[in-house]
Motif scaffolding. Structure first.
Motif, short mmCIF file in Angstrom:
data_model
loop_
_atom_site.label_atom_id
_atom_site.label_comp_id
_atom_site.label_asym_id
_atom_site.label_seq_id
_atom_site.Cartn_x
_atom_site.Cartn_y
_atom_site.Cartn_z
N LYS A 45 0.81 -1.23 0.00
CA LYS A 45 0.00 0.00 0.00
C LYS A 45 0.84 1.26 0.00
O LYS A 45 0.37 2.31 0.45
CB LYS A 45 -1.00 -0.01 1.16
CG LYS A 45 -0.40 -0.35 2.50
CD LYS A 45 -1.50 -0.41 3.55
CE LYS A 45 -0.89 -0.62 4.92
NZ LYS A 45 -1.78 -0.32 6.00
N ALA A 59 11.34 7.20 -9.61
CA ALA A 59 11.11 6.10 -8.66
C ALA A 59 9.66 6.12 -8.18
O ALA A 59 9.18 7.15 -7.71
CB ALA A 59 12.06 6.25 -7.48
N PRO A 61 6.39 3.46 -6.30
CA PRO A 61 6.05 2.15 -5.71
C PRO A 61 5.17 1.37 -6.71
O PRO A 61 4.05 1.79 -7.01
CB PRO A 61 5.26 2.53 -4.45
CG PRO A 61 4.70 3.88 -4.73
CD PRO A 61 5.60 4.56 -5.72
N GLY B 33 -3.39 7.11 -8.04
CA GLY B 33 -3.74 5.82 -7.43
C GLY B 33 -3.24 5.64 -6.01
O GLY B 33 -3.52 4.63 -5.38
N PRO B 38 -4.81 1.79 -2.23
CA PRO B 38 -4.80 1.21 -0.88
C PRO B 38 -6.22 1.05 -0.32
O PRO B 38 -6.53 0.06 0.34
CB PRO B 38 -4.00 2.21 -0.05
CG PRO B 38 -3.14 2.92 -1.05
CD PRO B 38 -3.95 2.98 -2.32
N GLY B 97 5.31 19.35 -1.33
CA GLY B 97 6.56 18.65 -1.05
C GLY B 97 6.56 17.89 0.26
O GLY B 97 7.52 17.16 0.55
N SER B 101 5.66 10.59 0.71
CA SER B 101 7.10 10.39 0.53
C SER B 101 7.46 10.67 -0.92
O SER B 101 6.57 10.76 -1.77
CB SER B 101 7.46 8.94 0.89
OG SER B 101 6.93 8.07 -0.08
N PRO B 102 8.76 10.80 -1.22
CA PRO B 102 9.15 11.15 -2.60
C PRO B 102 8.58 10.18 -3.65
O PRO B 102 8.09 10.63 -4.70
CB PRO B 102 10.67 11.10 -2.58
CG PRO B 102 11.04 11.32 -1.16
CD PRO B 102 9.93 10.74 -0.34
N ILE B 103 8.61 8.89 -3.39
CA ILE B 103 8.13 7.95 -4.42
C ILE B 103 6.62 8.07 -4.60
O ILE B 103 6.12 7.90 -5.70
CB ILE B 103 8.55 6.48 -4.14
CG1 ILE B 103 8.10 6.01 -2.76
CG2 ILE B 103 10.05 6.32 -4.29
CD1 ILE B 103 8.37 4.52 -2.51
N LEU B 104 5.89 8.41 -3.53
CA LEU B 104 4.44 8.61 -3.67
C LEU B 104 4.13 9.93 -4.37
O LEU B 104 3.18 10.03 -5.13
CB LEU B 104 3.76 8.54 -2.30
CG LEU B 104 3.75 7.13 -1.69
CD1 LEU B 104 3.41 7.19 -0.20
CD2 LEU B 104 2.77 6.23 -2.39
N ARG B 105 4.98 10.94 -4.13
CA ARG B 105 4.76 12.23 -4.80
C ARG B 105 5.04 12.13 -6.30
O ARG B 105 4.57 12.95 -7.07
CB ARG B 105 5.63 13.32 -4.16
CG ARG B 105 5.26 13.65 -2.74
CD ARG B 105 5.86 14.96 -2.28
NE ARG B 105 7.30 14.91 -2.10
CZ ARG B 105 7.92 14.55 -0.99
NH1 ARG B 105 7.22 14.18 0.06
NH2 ARG B 105 9.24 14.57 -0.91
N ASN B 106 5.84 11.15 -6.70
CA ASN B 106 6.06 10.94 -8.14
C ASN B 106 4.82 10.36 -8.82
O ASN B 106 4.70 10.42 -10.03
CB ASN B 106 7.24 9.98 -8.37
CG ASN B 106 8.58 10.67 -8.21
OD1 ASN B 106 8.67 11.89 -8.34
ND2 ASN B 106 9.62 9.90 -7.95
N LEU B 107 3.92 9.77 -8.06
CA LEU B 107 2.69 9.20 -8.62
C LEU B 107 1.49 10.11 -8.35
O LEU B 107 0.69 10.37 -9.24
CB LEU B 107 2.39 7.84 -7.97
CG LEU B 107 3.12 6.60 -8.44
CD1 LEU B 107 2.60 5.40 -7.65
CD2 LEU B 107 2.93 6.37 -9.92
N ARG B 227 5.90 10.30 11.96
CA ARG B 227 7.23 10.19 11.35
C ARG B 227 7.44 11.40 10.44
O ARG B 227 6.48 12.08 10.09
CB ARG B 227 7.32 8.90 10.53
CG ARG B 227 7.13 7.65 11.35
CD ARG B 227 7.04 6.41 10.47
NE ARG B 227 5.80 6.39 9.70
CZ ARG B 227 5.42 5.36 8.92
NH1 ARG B 227 6.19 4.31 8.80
NH2 ARG B 227 4.28 5.42 8.26
N SER B 229 8.17 11.44 7.38
CA SER B 229 7.64 11.25 6.02
C SER B 229 6.59 10.15 6.05
O SER B 229 6.36 9.52 7.08
CB SER B 229 8.75 10.89 5.04
OG SER B 229 9.12 9.54 5.18
N ILE B 230 5.96 9.96 4.92
CA ILE B 230 4.96 8.94 4.66
C ILE B 230 3.61 9.23 5.33
O ILE B 230 2.57 9.11 4.70
CB ILE B 230 5.43 7.52 5.06
CG1 ILE B 230 6.73 7.17 4.33
CG2 ILE B 230 4.36 6.48 4.72
CD1 ILE B 230 7.36 5.85 4.74
#
Lengths: 161, 330
Positions: A45, A59, A61, B33, B38, B97, B101-107, B227, B229-230
């Motif tokens: 998730k 990058a 997920p 997504g 999720p 920003g 997290s960075p990888i989720l912000r890319n999506l 935390r 991030s995330i």
């Protein structure tokens, strides 16, 4: 509306063609259709980053990427960082003993590789910490991982230099 | 292992085709997504078809007269790094920003962040977890676990961009079968966690329009998470101060304070006129802003962490944010 999608995309520089149910993720297609098991299935998730791959160089997920949306795009997995010479990240992570159980390592490598290409110069520890903020290591070996990525960026720079 | 339920998918290349596909009852829109998938994996919905926006041309960021126009498909990473956004609306760049997290912000996309489903500690769990406690208002039941006896769902909007864009008086463009309509972003939300968007099921949020500051302005976004991030925000407050002169010595002539993560709508702090005439350079101003926000913003036990603690931390984080603005480090 499609229940099954026929996908054509580039995987690690090679064209692939694969059929998958419409509700499958890129992660599932990679692992269960294409046998690319370097990409790990963790939380499923988006929290852990173990499934991180590069989609058009960025990058992401792969557990949250619908397979149908990678049509015609460029996908790179950890297997795609193989080359004639050892990738500087592999070398540096190995040298720093930065993999403990190793489950997070492929995702870390893909996120770190995208970060190093984006920054294009030696990175700072703070930049690595931020860039890898979506990749969890439950062995909590972050210090060595961050040091290894910084070292890899410095080595790449020296090689280019 | 969490798997998606079965559904069909369409991946249109034109907005009109996407809107037409949304006519299917129960169809859901999927952009990046990162929120929907999720939730589907947790079986919070079972749509027959997903309409993917992945191939729509909604990735523009442009200036249009006195507004910045942002396509709903702009990723949060692109938004956070865009020079025009950084220069004209730094609190928005900051909020984008800080998402996940960075990888989720890319999506994840801006449109998706604004249309984020509401969240609650009793809902965003696996199916077995929800069943064990008994279904609540948002998961098809008849009770609220947050407010005993409550008849309206109080699940919270966790969007980081929504409070900021409300504080900046943004509008959104909705594209439906009959064409486009423009509504204030604030009017996109309503106080019902089960159905918190006024967007019709066959409308698509295609664009966000944000007026550029007409005069000197300082703005910030406060996000506090478990935390760094995330995580979704435990406290989320957007601050905007319009000033009569550039810099922290300017006097406040307009103020907007908008909080997220409290309820299903961003919540505006009222009576901000009380701040008019104050200077950010004056240390007492941070206290005044913190007191005003702290008196009106009342967290519930709908997101993780104790509500009393969250409430007490609101003035603390707001005070720090105003002090940071005054110190020139937003």
């Amino acid at each position: 509306m499609d229940d099954v999608v026929l996908l054509r995309f580039t995987l690690n520089d090679a064209p692939v063609e694969v059929a998958a149910p419409a509700h499958w993720t890129l992660l599932e297609v990679l692992r269960y259709r294409l046998d690319q098991i370097g990409t790990k299935q963790g939380c499923d998730k988006g929290d852990c980053g173990a499934c991180t791959v590069q989609l058009d160089g960025r990058a992401v997920p792969s557990c949250l990427v619908l397979a149908a949306t990678v049509q015609g795009r460029d996908v790179r997995t950890v297997e795609g960082l193989r080359g004639p010479a050892l990738h500087p990240l592999f070398d540096a992570l190995d040298g720093a003993v930065a993999a403990q159980c190793g489950f997070c390592t492929p995702g870390i490598v893909m996120a770190a590789d995208a970060l190093l290409r984006k920054v294009g110069r030696p990175v700072t520890a703070a930049e690595v910490a931020e860039g890898l903020a979506g990749n969890l290591c439950r062995c909590t070996g972050y210090q060595k991982i961050v040091e290894a990525v910084v070292a890899a960026s410095e080595r790449s720079e020296a090689r280019r230099g | 292992m969490l798997r998606l339920p079965r559904f069909g998918i369409v991946t249109p290349t034109r907005v009109e085709d996407a809107v037409a596909a949304l006519a299917t009852p129960g169809a859901r829109v999927v952009a990046g997504g990162t929120d929907l998938l999720p939730n589907l994996k947790h079986r919070l919905d079972a749509p027959p078809v997903l309409v993917s926006l992945a191939r729509l041309p909604l990735g523009h960021v442009t200036r249009d007269g006195a507004s910045i126009v942002i396509g709903a498909g702009v990723t949060l990473a692109a938004l956070a790094e865009h020079p025009l956004i950084a220069a004209e609306m730094p609190s928005l760049a900051r909020a984008a920003g800080l998402v996940a997290s960075p990888i989720l912000r890319n999506l994840g996309t801006l449109g998706g962040n604004l249309c984020l489903d509401t969240r609650c500690r009793y809902v965003n769990q696996t199916e077995g977890w929800r069943e064990a406690l008994g279904r609540c208002l948002k998961s098809g039941g008849d009770r609220c676990h947050v407010v005993p006896g409550g008849q309206t769902c109080v699940a919270a909007l966790s969007s980081d961009c929504a409070p900021v864009l409300v504080s900046l008086d943004a509008e959104v463009v909705l594209h439906g079968p009959a064409g486009r309509r423009v509504v204030p972003l604030e009017a996109l939300y309503r106080a019902d966690g089960v159905a918190h968007l006024t967007r019709a099921p066959d409308e698509l949020l295609v664009e966000v329009r944000v007026p550029v500051a007409p005069g000197p302005r300082l703005a910030a976004y406060v996000k506090w998470t478990v935390r760094k991030s995330i995580d979704f925000p435990l406290i989320s407050v957007a601050l905007r101060f319009d000033l009569d002169a550039e810099g922290v010595d300017g006097r406040i002539v307009g103020a907007s304070i908008v909080a997220g993560a409290l309820a299903s709508t961003p919540r505006r702090v009222r009576k901000t006129e009380a701040l008019h005439g104050l200077r950010l350079a004056d240390p007492a101003t941070a206290d005044a802003v913190a007191r005003l926000a702290g008196a009106q913003l009342k967290p519930l036990d709908n997101v993780p962490y104790d509500a009393v603690y969250r409430r007490r931390m609101i003035p603390v984080h707001v005070r720090r944010a105003v002090a940071a603005l005054a110190a020139g480090a937003s």
